[in-house]
Design an enzyme around this catalytic site. Structure first.
Site, short mmCIF file in Angstrom:
data_model
loop_
_atom_site.label_atom_id
_atom_site.label_comp_id
_atom_site.label_asym_id
_atom_site.label_seq_id
_atom_site.Cartn_x
_atom_site.Cartn_y
_atom_site.Cartn_z
N CYS A 35 45.97 99.95 51.48
CA CYS A 35 46.73 98.87 52.14
C CYS A 35 48.01 98.54 51.37
O CYS A 35 48.86 97.82 51.88
CB CYS A 35 45.88 97.62 52.28
SG CYS A 35 45.37 96.94 50.70
N ASP A 37 48.23 96.72 48.69
CA ASP A 37 48.17 95.42 48.01
C ASP A 37 48.04 95.60 46.50
O ASP A 37 47.40 96.54 46.03
CB ASP A 37 47.00 94.60 48.55
CG ASP A 37 47.21 94.20 50.00
OD1 ASP A 37 48.33 94.42 50.49
OD2 ASP A 37 46.28 93.68 50.62
N CYS A 60 46.70 90.69 50.96
CA CYS A 60 46.11 90.00 52.11
C CYS A 60 45.45 88.69 51.66
O CYS A 60 45.22 88.44 50.48
CB CYS A 60 45.08 90.90 52.77
SG CYS A 60 43.58 91.07 51.81
N CYS A 104 38.60 94.00 49.36
CA CYS A 104 39.62 93.13 48.76
C CYS A 104 39.06 92.45 47.51
O CYS A 104 39.78 92.22 46.54
CB CYS A 104 40.09 92.09 49.75
SG CYS A 104 40.45 92.77 51.38
FE1 FES Z 1 44.53 95.06 50.94
FE2 FES Z 1 42.75 93.18 51.37
S1 FES Z 1 43.70 94.41 52.85
S2 FES Z 1 43.34 94.04 49.47
#
Ligand code: FES
Length: 142
Positions: A35, A37, A60, A104
């Site tokens: 993702c 992140d 997120c 996450c």
């Molecule tokens: Fe990337 Fe939650 S969607 S850490």
């Protein structure tokens, strides 16, 4: 039932311990390749106690809530306890995360472990490498 628990929403809207610790004892940055992140954990450690912890998460809502909760769970605790913190414990403390968001919370566990390993490395402290499994964010990213 709401998708996110009240605790998740609370920690997402009012995250605890956001920020940076200058000259931190240990810093850990981890990312989720899937993702994109990124989470950074800063630990201030004195006499084996995590006296302060701060985080920055570009990610997120579940990642922000997980990092916020994780900081609360390890603040004031000995290193040995922080090393035991699992993503499951973080998710449980948040009264659960949706299944597709569990990864996450893995980021929070890994960021803390990575910061502790940085602390050990910086101070030349020997450690058991098995405490720090190869970094990965979730099953999907292997
Ligand atoms: Fe990337 Fe939650 S969607 S850490």
């Amino acid at each position: 039932m709401a998708l996110y628990s009240e605790k998740v929403m609370d920690h997402f809207r009012n995250p605890r311990n956001v920020g940076v610790i200058e000259n931190a004892s240990g810093v850990g940055e981890v990312g989720n390749a899937k993702c994109g992140d990124i989470m950074t954990m800063y630990l201030q450690i004195e006499n084996d106690i995590i006296v302060d912890v701060k985080f920055e998460t570009f990610g997120c809502g579940s990642a922000i809530a997980s990092s916020s909760m994780a900081t609360e769970l390890i603040k004031g605790k000995p290193i040995s306890e922080a090393l035991q913190l699992t993503n499951k414990a973080v998710a449980e403390a948040l009264d659960g995360l949706p299944a597709h968001k569990l990864h996450c919370s893995v980021l929070a566990e890994e960021a803390i472990k990575s910061a502790l390993r940085d602390y050990y490395d910086k101070n030349g402290i020997a450690y058991d490498a098995s405490l720090f499994p190869a970094e990965h964010c979730c099953e999907d990213c292997h």
